[in-house]
Enzyme design. Structure first.
Site, PDB file in Angstrom:
ATOM      1  N   ARG A 237       0.719  -1.151  -0.112  1.00  0.00           N
ATOM      2  CA  ARG A 237       0.147  -0.030  -0.084  1.00  0.00           C
ATOM      3  C   ARG A 237       0.846   1.122  -0.037  1.00  0.00           C
ATOM      4  O   ARG A 237       1.857   1.386   0.570  1.00  0.00           O
ATOM      5  CB  ARG A 237      -0.833  -0.055   1.339  1.00  0.00           C
ATOM      6  CG  ARG A 237      -2.097  -0.865   1.126  1.00  0.00           C
ATOM      7  CD  ARG A 237      -3.260  -0.584   0.179  1.00  0.00           C
ATOM      8  NE  ARG A 237      -4.339  -1.519   0.077  1.00  0.00           N
ATOM      9  CZ  ARG A 237      -4.473  -2.641  -0.558  1.00  0.00           C
ATOM     10  NH1 ARG A 237      -3.552  -2.973  -1.489  1.00  0.00           N
ATOM     11  NH2 ARG A 237      -5.565  -3.503  -0.653  1.00  0.00           N
ATOM     12  N   GLU A 266      -3.939   7.245  -5.605  1.00  0.00           N
ATOM     13  CA  GLU A 266      -4.225   6.415  -6.788  1.00  0.00           C
ATOM     14  C   GLU A 266      -5.660   6.773  -7.340  1.00  0.00           C
ATOM     15  O   GLU A 266      -6.427   7.029  -6.484  1.00  0.00           O
ATOM     16  CB  GLU A 266      -4.281   5.067  -6.329  1.00  0.00           C
ATOM     17  CG  GLU A 266      -2.811   4.527  -5.967  1.00  0.00           C
ATOM     18  CD  GLU A 266      -3.045   2.889  -5.619  1.00  0.00           C
ATOM     19  OE1 GLU A 266      -3.922   2.401  -5.851  1.00  0.00           O
ATOM     20  OE2 GLU A 266      -2.001   2.561  -4.768  1.00  0.00           O
ATOM     21  N   HIS A 285      -1.417  -0.412  -9.699  1.00  0.00           N
ATOM     22  CA  HIS A 285      -1.890  -1.119  -8.870  1.00  0.00           C
ATOM     23  C   HIS A 285      -2.670  -2.458  -9.610  1.00  0.00           C
ATOM     24  O   HIS A 285      -3.764  -2.632  -9.397  1.00  0.00           O
ATOM     25  CB  HIS A 285      -3.266  -0.547  -8.167  1.00  0.00           C
ATOM     26  CG  HIS A 285      -3.673  -1.035  -6.696  1.00  0.00           C
ATOM     27  ND1 HIS A 285      -3.707  -0.263  -5.625  1.00  0.00           N
ATOM     28  CD2 HIS A 285      -3.501  -2.452  -6.439  1.00  0.00           C
ATOM     29  CE1 HIS A 285      -4.011  -1.186  -4.383  1.00  0.00           C
ATOM     30  NE2 HIS A 285      -3.853  -2.363  -5.139  1.00  0.00           N
TER      31      HIS A 285
HETATM   32  N1  LIG Z   1      -0.614  -4.469  -5.205  1.00  0.00           N
HETATM   33  C1  LIG Z   1      -1.625  -5.323  -5.058  1.00  0.00           C
HETATM   34  O1  LIG Z   1      -2.601  -5.518  -6.002  1.00  0.00           O
HETATM   35  C2  LIG Z   1      -1.651  -6.197  -3.845  1.00  0.00           C
HETATM   36  C3  LIG Z   1      -2.159  -7.433  -4.027  1.00  0.00           C
HETATM   37  C4  LIG Z   1      -2.563  -8.309  -2.822  1.00  0.00           C
HETATM   38  C5  LIG Z   1      -2.063  -7.859  -1.401  1.00  0.00           C
HETATM   39  N2  LIG Z   1      -1.810  -6.512  -1.548  1.00  0.00           N
HETATM   40  C6  LIG Z   1      -1.256  -5.945  -0.152  1.00  0.00           C
HETATM   41  O2  LIG Z   1      -0.519  -6.836   0.191  1.00  0.00           O
HETATM   42  C7  LIG Z   1      -0.757  -6.986   1.818  1.00  0.00           C
HETATM   43  C8  LIG Z   1      -0.162  -8.354   2.365  1.00  0.00           C
HETATM   44  O3  LIG Z   1      -1.042  -9.594   1.742  1.00  0.00           O
HETATM   45  P1  LIG Z   1      -0.707 -11.055   2.271  1.00  0.00           P
HETATM   46  O4  LIG Z   1      -1.792 -11.651   1.649  1.00  0.00           O
HETATM   47  O5  LIG Z   1       0.720 -11.295   2.009  1.00  0.00           O
HETATM   48  O6  LIG Z   1      -1.121 -10.806   3.840  1.00  0.00           O
HETATM   49  P2  LIG Z   1      -0.408 -11.603   5.162  1.00  0.00           P
HETATM   50  O7  LIG Z   1      -1.168 -11.349   6.304  1.00  0.00           O
HETATM   51  O8  LIG Z   1      -0.415 -13.000   4.722  1.00  0.00           O
HETATM   52  O9  LIG Z   1       1.039 -10.959   5.358  1.00  0.00           O
HETATM   53  C9  LIG Z   1       1.554  -9.719   5.898  1.00  0.00           C
HETATM   54  C10 LIG Z   1       2.499 -10.193   6.680  1.00  0.00           C
HETATM   55  O10 LIG Z   1       3.014  -8.869   7.425  1.00  0.00           O
HETATM   56  C11 LIG Z   1       3.324  -9.204   8.643  1.00  0.00           C
HETATM   57  N3  LIG Z   1       3.425  -8.014   9.290  1.00  0.00           N
HETATM   58  C12 LIG Z   1       2.109  -7.244   9.878  1.00  0.00           C
HETATM   59  N4  LIG Z   1       2.461  -5.960  10.433  1.00  0.00           N
HETATM   60  C13 LIG Z   1       3.791  -6.079  10.376  1.00  0.00           C
HETATM   61  C14 LIG Z   1       4.803  -4.988  10.957  1.00  0.00           C
HETATM   62  N5  LIG Z   1       4.385  -3.936  11.648  1.00  0.00           N
HETATM   63  N6  LIG Z   1       5.866  -5.355  10.894  1.00  0.00           N
HETATM   64  C15 LIG Z   1       6.645  -6.453  10.237  1.00  0.00           C
HETATM   65  N7  LIG Z   1       5.749  -7.535   9.718  1.00  0.00           N
HETATM   66  C16 LIG Z   1       4.536  -7.115  10.040  1.00  0.00           C
HETATM   67  C17 LIG Z   1       2.475  -9.989   9.440  1.00  0.00           C
HETATM   68  O11 LIG Z   1       2.831 -11.011  10.275  1.00  0.00           O
HETATM   69  C18 LIG Z   1       2.269 -11.052   8.008  1.00  0.00           C
HETATM   70  O12 LIG Z   1       3.281 -12.151   8.208  1.00  0.00           O
HETATM   71  C19 LIG Z   1      -2.237  -6.938   1.782  1.00  0.00           C
HETATM   72  O13 LIG Z   1      -2.661  -6.570   3.147  1.00  0.00           O
HETATM   73  C20 LIG Z   1      -2.618  -5.721   0.929  1.00  0.00           C
HETATM   74  O14 LIG Z   1      -2.730  -4.566   1.429  1.00  0.00           O
HETATM   75  C21 LIG Z   1      -1.581  -5.586  -2.451  1.00  0.00           C
HETATM   76  O1  LIG Z   2      -5.472  -5.662  -1.446  1.00  0.00           O
HETATM   77  C1  LIG Z   2      -5.817  -6.432  -2.532  1.00  0.00           C
HETATM   78  O2  LIG Z   2      -6.523  -7.484  -2.674  1.00  0.00           O
HETATM   79  C2  LIG Z   2      -5.172  -5.679  -3.840  1.00  0.00           C
HETATM   80  O3  LIG Z   2      -4.885  -4.396  -3.357  1.00  0.00           O
HETATM   81  C3  LIG Z   2      -6.172  -5.754  -4.838  1.00  0.00           C
HETATM   82  O4  LIG Z   2      -7.151  -4.920  -4.691  1.00  0.00           O
END
Ligand SMILES: NC(=O)c1ccc[n+]([C@@H]2O[C@H](COP(=O)([O-])OP(=O)(O)OC[C@H]3O[C@@H](n4cnc5c(N)ncnc54)[C@H](O)[C@@H]3O)[C@@H](O)[C@H]2O)c1
Ligand SMILES: O=C(O)[C@H](O)CO
Length: 319
Positions: A237, A266, A285
């Protein structure tokens, strides 16, 4: 009586039909200034809502007294105030897992294209500037064998680490809320403090959820700790990073480059200095944006919503 559901993002026809079989549906393909009042009016009688890419404020939800569940077509839940959901006893469902691999692919595309200057040099060819054999001015830096630092070793972070370890022979450093013994065993990943990771990694990749703890986690101090040759990757993000500090670090070459899929605002405004920097690859994104993955996300979000409305266990609840 069928529950009332407000859909605020375009859904494939077969999923709309699945909803319509069990619910009265009010459909908005997207919310704009023109239909915002109609959206708020529809929420007044909604039992469920499903959509994405729209901040859902507590004010909006105050106007939805019958709401039981919101189902977001995303894994990130930063468009919602989770404490409000807890206080009101509302369910918030999301779509983890099904987008992990596609998002890890996007992150790897950012790593490769930033290091090897793929976008910049493809534009150089298209502009007819390739007039002779290329030289140092067009060289990039290696990816294979370089150290990857992952801040956030969750589902997506681990999927990036697997690609880096098995495909590119990259040593992996990570920082997470807690150590991940499986990643250490399988990927030889080493748990380090965030500062140690920043100082040692060739690629610093942030893969965290946005929340009060992570907002502006990476700023001027953190960029100053990185190697001057470091490449910064963010597909989680935009607000996890102080974007002004990132721009300064890129302009004054505190770091080598950045690959970004997400931004503070965005769509990225046309006047953003990021768009003027050759050492930046900026994507709109697209982390999870493949036909297959977006379909799987929408299917999961509909299943979550219907389960919640039926009073069945919801497959993926964030709250
Ligand atoms: N660009 C995109 O289109 C896109 C797509 C999917 C996800 N995302 C973003 O990616 C994020 C992560 O997704 P995920 O499925 O891997 O989530 P997840 O919950 O599996 O992984 C997040 C990790 O971050 C760690 N974490 C949380 N806060 C922390 C901190 N302060 N310091 C260190 N580690 C910390 C957690 O322990 C966890 O292991 C989502 O929340 C979303 O915002 C973006
Ligand atoms: O959080 C997510 O799933 C991605 O940013 C797609 O919107």
């Amino acid at each position: 009586m069928k529950p009332h559901v407000v859909v605020y993002k375009k859904l494939p026809e077969h999923l709309l039909q699945r909803l319509q079989a069990e619910c009265n549906v009010t459909l908005f393909d997207r919310i704009t200034q023109d239909n915002r009042a109609d959206f708020l009016a529809a929420l007044k009688t909604a039992h469920g809502m499903i959509g994405a890419s729209l901040p859902i404020t507590n004010d909006m939800l105050e106007g939805a007294p019958q709401l039981r569940i919101a189902s977001t077509i995303s894994v990130g839940v930063d468009n919602f105030d989770l404490d409000y959901f807890r206080r009101r006893g509302l369910m918030l469902a999301h779509t983890p897992g099904v987008l992990t691999e596609a998002t890890a692919d996007t992150i790897f595309a950012l790593i490769l294209s930033t290091a090897r200057r793929v976008v910049e040099l493809a534009e150089y060819v298209k502009a007819g500037r390739w007039k002779g054999s290329i030289g140092e001015a067009q060289f990039g830096v290696n990816v294979h064998g370089k150290t990857l630092g992952l801040i956030g070793m969750g589902r997506i972070g681990s999927a990036v680490a697997r690609r880096a370890h098995h495909g590119f022979g990259m040593p992996i450093l990570y920082h997470n809320r807690r150590p991940d013994p499986e990643a250490e065993r399988e990927l030889d990943a080493r748990y380090v403090s965030q500062d140690e990771l920043l100082a040692q990694a060739d690629f610093v990749c942030v893969m965290l959820p946005l929340n009060a703890d992570t907002e502006r986690l990476i700023g001027a101090r953190e960029f100053a700790l990185m190697k001057r040759s470091a490449i910064f990757i963010n597909a989680s993000r935009g607000r996890i990073v102080d974007e002004a500090a990132l721009i300064e670090a890129l302009q004054d070459k505190t770091i080598y480059g950045a690959g970004l899929d997400v931004f503070e605002v965005e769509p990225l405004p046309a006047e953003s200095p990021l768009l003027q920097l050759p050492n930046v690859v900026a994507l709109p994104h697209i982390g999870s944006a493949t036909h297959e993955t977006r379909l799987a996300m929408a299917e999961l979000a509909v299943s979550n919503l219907l389960a919640g409305l039926r009073g069945e266990p919801v497959p993926h609840l964030a709250v």
